[in-house]
Design an enzyme around this catalytic site. Sequence first.
Site, mmCIF file in Angstrom:
data_model
loop_
_atom_site.group_PDB
_atom_site.id
_atom_site.type_symbol
_atom_site.label_atom_id
_atom_site.label_comp_id
_atom_site.label_asym_id
_atom_site.label_seq_id
_atom_site.Cartn_x
_atom_site.Cartn_y
_atom_site.Cartn_z
ATOM 1 N N LEU A 59 0.921 -1.608 0.097
ATOM 2 C CA LEU A 59 0.448 0.054 0.080
ATOM 3 C C LEU A 59 0.869 0.927 -0.458
ATOM 4 O O LEU A 59 1.831 0.828 1.115
ATOM 5 C CB LEU A 59 -0.817 -0.225 1.105
ATOM 6 N N CYS A 60 0.456 2.577 -0.478
ATOM 7 C CA CYS A 60 0.962 3.223 -0.346
ATOM 8 C C CYS A 60 0.071 4.354 -0.227
ATOM 9 O O CYS A 60 -1.376 3.925 0.561
ATOM 10 C CB CYS A 60 1.761 3.870 -1.254
ATOM 11 N N ARG A 61 -0.392 5.882 -1.178
ATOM 12 C CA ARG A 61 -1.098 6.577 -1.034
ATOM 13 C C ARG A 61 -2.762 6.434 -2.006
ATOM 14 O O ARG A 61 -3.851 6.454 -1.925
ATOM 15 C CB ARG A 61 -0.764 8.093 -1.002
ATOM 16 N N MET A 113 -4.007 4.113 -0.274
ATOM 17 C CA MET A 113 -5.016 4.461 1.344
ATOM 18 C C MET A 113 -6.061 5.101 1.061
ATOM 19 O O MET A 113 -6.777 4.688 1.633
ATOM 20 C CB MET A 113 -3.866 4.930 2.205
#
Length: 114
Positions: free
Chosen positions: A65-67, A93
């Site tokens: 996961l990242c932004r 996210m």
Amino acid sequence: MRFGSLPTVGVDALTPQDFLLDVREDDEWEAGHAEGALHIPMSEFVARYGELTEAAPADGKIYVLCRVGGRSAQVAQYLIQQGIEAVNVDGGMQAWEAAGRPVTDGRGGAGTVV
């Protein structure tokens, strides 16, 4: 954003048993993250790679996961090149929060995605 044949899932496909790796930077993590995720910022990832191999399930997938999904796609691709079964989480996210999944600040409070 698509990354060729990179395995990708949406947040709706994730279960509480899935192993999450959050590669956002420290300020993003501190503002809000998925509870139970392992945090290794992309900028420190190669140097801290051993932390992942120690924490990750030996026979399971790693959901990255990242932004929004760009950085996590790069890390997932790197992991696949290392022979690790990695999956990019589409929308990151932001999608996690939009889907109503819990976001914590790590101090017992509600977090936010920045």
